[in-house]
Design a protein around this motif. Sequence first.
Motif, PDB file in Angstrom:
ATOM      1  N   MET A  24      34.732  59.509  56.586  1.00  0.00           N
ATOM      2  CA  MET A  24      34.405  58.404  55.676  1.00  0.00           C
ATOM      3  C   MET A  24      33.339  58.823  54.680  1.00  0.00           C
ATOM      4  N   ILE A  25      32.326  59.519  55.115  1.00  0.00           N
ATOM      5  CA  ILE A  25      31.235  59.955  54.240  1.00  0.00           C
ATOM      6  C   ILE A  25      31.764  60.915  53.174  1.00  0.00           C
ATOM      7  N   LEU A  26      32.646  61.790  53.550  1.00  0.00           N
ATOM      8  CA  LEU A  26      33.189  62.758  52.604  1.00  0.00           C
ATOM      9  C   LEU A  26      34.196  62.135  51.645  1.00  0.00           C
ATOM     10  N   THR A  27      34.861  61.096  52.063  1.00  0.00           N
ATOM     11  CA  THR A  27      35.905  60.477  51.248  1.00  0.00           C
ATOM     12  C   THR A  27      35.344  59.488  50.240  1.00  0.00           C
ATOM     13  N   PHE A  28      34.492  58.586  50.638  1.00  0.00           N
ATOM     14  CA  PHE A  28      34.034  57.503  49.769  1.00  0.00           C
ATOM     15  C   PHE A  28      33.285  57.957  48.522  1.00  0.00           C
ATOM     16  N   PRO A  29      32.389  58.921  48.595  1.00  0.00           N
ATOM     17  CA  PRO A  29      31.692  59.299  47.361  1.00  0.00           C
ATOM     18  C   PRO A  29      32.631  59.858  46.295  1.00  0.00           C
ATOM     19  N   SER A  30      33.769  60.392  46.708  1.00  0.00           N
ATOM     20  CA  SER A  30      34.680  60.977  45.734  1.00  0.00           C
ATOM     21  C   SER A  30      35.636  59.941  45.144  1.00  0.00           C
ATOM     22  N   CYS A  31      35.596  58.728  45.635  1.00  0.00           N
ATOM     23  CA  CYS A  31      36.490  57.692  45.127  1.00  0.00           C
ATOM     24  C   CYS A  31      35.970  57.148  43.802  1.00  0.00           C
ATOM     25  N   ASP A  32      36.818  57.129  42.825  1.00  0.00           N
ATOM     26  CA  ASP A  32      36.486  56.528  41.542  1.00  0.00           C
ATOM     27  C   ASP A  32      36.902  55.068  41.567  1.00  0.00           C
ATOM     28  N   PRO A  33      36.230  54.233  40.786  1.00  0.00           N
ATOM     29  CA  PRO A  33      36.636  52.828  40.750  1.00  0.00           C
ATOM     30  C   PRO A  33      38.021  52.692  40.123  1.00  0.00           C
ATOM     31  N   ALA A  34      38.749  51.706  40.573  1.00  0.00           N
ATOM     32  CA  ALA A  34      40.085  51.457  40.037  1.00  0.00           C
ATOM     33  C   ALA A  34      40.031  50.263  39.098  1.00  0.00           C
ATOM     34  N   SER A  35      40.846  50.327  38.043  1.00  0.00           N
ATOM     35  CA  SER A  35      40.965  49.222  37.096  1.00  0.00           C
ATOM     36  C   SER A  35      42.405  48.744  37.079  1.00  0.00           C
ATOM     37  N   ASN A  36      42.566  47.446  36.912  1.00  0.00           N
ATOM     38  CA  ASN A  36      43.888  46.831  36.815  1.00  0.00           C
ATOM     39  C   ASN A  36      43.989  46.079  35.505  1.00  0.00           C
ATOM     40  N   MET A  37      45.213  45.994  34.967  1.00  0.00           N
ATOM     41  CA  MET A  37      45.435  45.299  33.715  1.00  0.00           C
ATOM     42  C   MET A  37      46.774  44.573  33.779  1.00  0.00           C
ATOM     43  N   GLU A  38      46.803  43.410  33.152  1.00  0.00           N
ATOM     44  CA  GLU A  38      48.022  42.623  33.045  1.00  0.00           C
ATOM     45  C   GLU A  38      48.114  42.142  31.595  1.00  0.00           C
ATOM     46  N   ALA A  39      49.268  42.373  30.971  1.00  0.00           N
ATOM     47  CA  ALA A  39      49.473  41.940  29.588  1.00  0.00           C
ATOM     48  C   ALA A  39      50.662  40.989  29.552  1.00  0.00           C
ATOM     49  N   ASN A  40      50.435  39.799  29.010  1.00  0.00           N
ATOM     50  CA  ASN A  40      51.458  38.758  28.960  1.00  0.00           C
ATOM     51  C   ASN A  40      51.755  38.375  27.518  1.00  0.00           C
ATOM     52  N   ILE A  41      52.976  37.907  27.298  1.00  0.00           N
ATOM     53  CA  ILE A  41      53.358  37.375  25.992  1.00  0.00           C
ATOM     54  C   ILE A  41      53.709  35.914  26.190  1.00  0.00           C
ATOM     55  N   GLU A  42      53.108  35.061  25.359  1.00  0.00           N
ATOM     56  CA  GLU A  42      53.310  33.620  25.473  1.00  0.00           C
ATOM     57  C   GLU A  42      54.101  33.118  24.277  1.00  0.00           C
ATOM     58  N   ASN A  43      55.127  32.344  24.547  1.00  0.00           N
ATOM     59  CA  ASN A  43      55.974  31.733  23.527  1.00  0.00           C
ATOM     60  C   ASN A  43      55.497  30.298  23.303  1.00  0.00           C
ATOM     61  N   LEU A  44      54.835  30.072  22.175  1.00  0.00           N
ATOM     62  CA  LEU A  44      54.322  28.736  21.868  1.00  0.00           C
ATOM     63  C   LEU A  44      55.310  27.913  21.038  1.00  0.00           C
ATOM     64  N   THR A  45      56.517  28.429  20.852  1.00  0.00           N
ATOM     65  CA  THR A  45      57.515  27.735  20.045  1.00  0.00           C
ATOM     66  C   THR A  45      58.370  26.827  20.925  1.00  0.00           C
ATOM     67  N   SER A  46      59.268  26.092  20.279  1.00  0.00           N
ATOM     68  CA  SER A  46      60.160  25.182  21.013  1.00  0.00           C
ATOM     69  C   SER A  46      61.527  25.810  21.269  1.00  0.00           C
ATOM     70  N   GLN A  47      61.654  27.100  21.041  1.00  0.00           N
ATOM     71  CA  GLN A  47      62.941  27.770  21.267  1.00  0.00           C
ATOM     72  C   GLN A  47      62.766  28.978  22.190  1.00  0.00           C
ATOM     73  N   THR A  48      63.840  29.343  22.879  1.00  0.00           N
ATOM     74  CA  THR A  48      63.813  30.534  23.722  1.00  0.00           C
ATOM     75  C   THR A  48      63.811  31.760  22.820  1.00  0.00           C
ATOM     76  N   LEU A  49      62.906  32.685  23.108  1.00  0.00           N
ATOM     77  CA  LEU A  49      62.807  33.901  22.310  1.00  0.00           C
ATOM     78  C   LEU A  49      63.170  35.116  23.155  1.00  0.00           C
ATOM     79  N   THR A  50      63.840  36.067  22.523  1.00  0.00           N
ATOM     80  CA  THR A  50      64.111  37.356  23.134  1.00  0.00           C
ATOM     81  C   THR A  50      63.256  38.380  22.415  1.00  0.00           C
ATOM     82  N   ILE A  51      62.462  39.117  23.174  1.00  0.00           N
ATOM     83  CA  ILE A  51      61.592  40.142  22.612  1.00  0.00           C
ATOM     84  C   ILE A  51      62.140  41.490  23.067  1.00  0.00           C
ATOM     85  N   GLU A  52      62.541  42.312  22.098  1.00  0.00           N
ATOM     86  CA  GLU A  52      63.082  43.631  22.400  1.00  0.00           C
ATOM     87  C   GLU A  52      62.066  44.697  22.003  1.00  0.00           C
TER      88      GLU A  52
END
Length: 132
Positions: free
Chosen positions: A10-38
Amino acid sequence: MKNLFLFTIMILTFPSCDPASNMEANIENLTSQTLTIEFISSTESLSKTLQIPPNGIELFQEGFDIGSNFLKPSLLDYDSVVIKNQTKQILKVFKEIENGKNIYNVDEYWIASEPSKRFFIYEYEIGNEDIE
């Protein structure tokens, strides 16, 4: 002895661990019609299509990186992004180098938040004014 071995691992493993980052990207349709995004890429396997109902949100991209403190969506794999309506009529075409509101310009036109440490959420909104 067994406990000492586990403690040493555990001592040898933890100091070598880098922090992890997560990301989520969403697209929101604010219109009144169904949109297809290609998302069109010259590499066929990278192309993707999202169908977003009126006032709906769809996940565009997720990301995970070890050692990075900051993540953001990338559209560099896509030659263009095309928005179509239900009858497959093209409403808007985005290219990487284009003036005005552009989906490629993450820093200016995506809404970014960090709800928790190293977890980033991005949202791109498509309104009626964007497709007229």
